[in-house]
Scaffold this motif. Structure first.
Motif, PDB file in Angstrom:
ATOM      1  N   ASP A 180      36.973  38.782  43.294  1.00 28.10           N
ATOM      2  CA  ASP A 180      37.294  40.200  43.261  1.00 28.10           C
ATOM      3  C   ASP A 180      36.901  40.935  44.540  1.00 28.10           C
ATOM      4  OD1 ASP A 180      38.534  40.152  40.802  1.00 28.10           O
ATOM      5  OD2 ASP A 180      36.694  40.512  39.696  1.00 28.10           O
ATOM      6  N   GLU A 200      43.133  35.115  36.978  1.00 27.19           N
ATOM      7  CA  GLU A 200      44.576  35.311  36.836  1.00 27.19           C
ATOM      8  C   GLU A 200      45.067  36.441  37.729  1.00 27.19           C
ATOM      9  OE1 GLU A 200      48.254  37.079  35.348  1.00 27.19           O
ATOM     10  OE2 GLU A 200      46.265  38.003  35.376  1.00 27.19           O
ATOM     11  N   ARG A 201      44.291  37.512  37.791  1.00 25.72           N
ATOM     12  CA  ARG A 201      44.702  38.672  38.582  1.00 25.72           C
ATOM     13  C   ARG A 201      44.699  38.397  40.088  1.00 25.72           C
ATOM     14  NH1 ARG A 201      39.917  39.265  36.223  1.00 25.72           N
ATOM     15  NH2 ARG A 201      38.032  39.388  37.531  1.00 25.72           N
ATOM     16  N   HIS A 204      48.207  37.798  41.849  1.00 23.22           N
ATOM     17  CA  HIS A 204      49.006  38.980  42.164  1.00 23.22           C
ATOM     18  C   HIS A 204      48.401  39.750  43.341  1.00 23.22           C
ATOM     19  CE1 HIS A 204      51.330  38.206  38.576  1.00 23.22           C
ATOM     20  NE2 HIS A 204      50.202  38.147  37.873  1.00 23.22           N
TER      21      HIS A 204
END
Length: 250
Positions: A180, A200-201, A204
């Motif tokens: 992150d 997962e993020r 993107h």
């Protein structure tokens, strides 16, 4: 060497008190007073403790120790067995988390840069307690070729998100579970970001912002700092040092 002298030295050397961390840094389990042999390892799991016992360690020095924020307090089950083994064999447990990630000489970020031949490595100032670093390669290579370099050096193929043909020259990185922090890397204007884990993020975030992302393994990216710290102590104080690797594919 006296235990208290070792603890004091490590606290000062690693600037342990300057970090807001998720677990206590320093002496976590008190064992014998005199320390002649140190065993180092990444995480204080049962196999590492068992091998430290066999190795005759006076102290076990790790990156991932005990007593993490929000973990259950009772000393039962797996946690109880680990701590019982240390007490039974009078072994000191010392853990250093973020201070070891950030250290400019023996830290995980510094050592990863050295292993991957990243030049001019330094922390990005003013963000994330100095835990996100940046640097550059001596010459541009494709993202696919850099993935191959990571696999060769770390012994583990990374997950690469991005265009394999992209040219990589500038990089940011933070060992362990720092996926992150990708936005910090984007803001720094680098071509690629390296860490240990992925969410997962993350897919993107990388694709939409045009940055190559490498998840190179939490354990793999954090195996070198603790070894360097143990060797530093051995060289400075004449201690016996043994690094024991407990393989972990994560």
């Amino acid at each position: 060497m006296k235990r208290s002298d070792l603890v004091s030295y490590l606290s000062e050397f690693l600037l342990a008190d300057t970090f807001k961390d998720y677990a206590p840094n320093g002496l976590q389990i008190e064992g014998r007073e005199n320390i002649d042999k140190i065993v180092t390892g990444v995480s204080a799991c049962q196999p590492l403790i068992d091998q430290a016992v066999v190795a005759g360690a006076d102290a076990l020095l790790v990156h991932h120790g005990f007593f993490w924020k929000n973990e259950p307090a009772p000393l039962v089950g797996m946690k109880g067995r680990r701590i019982k083994a240390l007490f039974q064999h009078d072994i000191n447990l010392l853990g250093y988390h973020l201070p070891l990630d950030a250290h400019p000489l023996v830290g995980n970020n510094a050592m990863l840069a050295q292993k991957l031949a990243i030049n001019d490595a330094e922390p990005i100032t003013g963000v994330a307690q100095g835990l996100v670093w940046r640097g550059e390669l001596s010459q541009s290579i494709t993202a696919a070729d850099f993935a191959t370099r990571i696999a060769t050096v770390l012994g583990r193929a990374p997950l690469h998100i991005g265009d394999n043909a992209q040219q990589i020259k500038t990089l940011a990185w933070c060992t362990g579970g720092a996926q992150d922090y990708i936005d910090i890397a984007v803001a720094a204007g680098v071509d690629a970001f390296i860490t240990g884990e992925v969410s997962e993020r993350t897919f993107h975030a990388a694709m939409e912002q045009g940055i190559s992302f490498y998840a190179a393994g939490h354990h793999a990216t954090e195996s070198y700092g603790i070894q360097a710290l143990g060797q530093h102590l051995a060289d400075k104080f004449g201690l016996e040092h043994q690094f024991i690797d407990i393989p972990n594919p994560v």
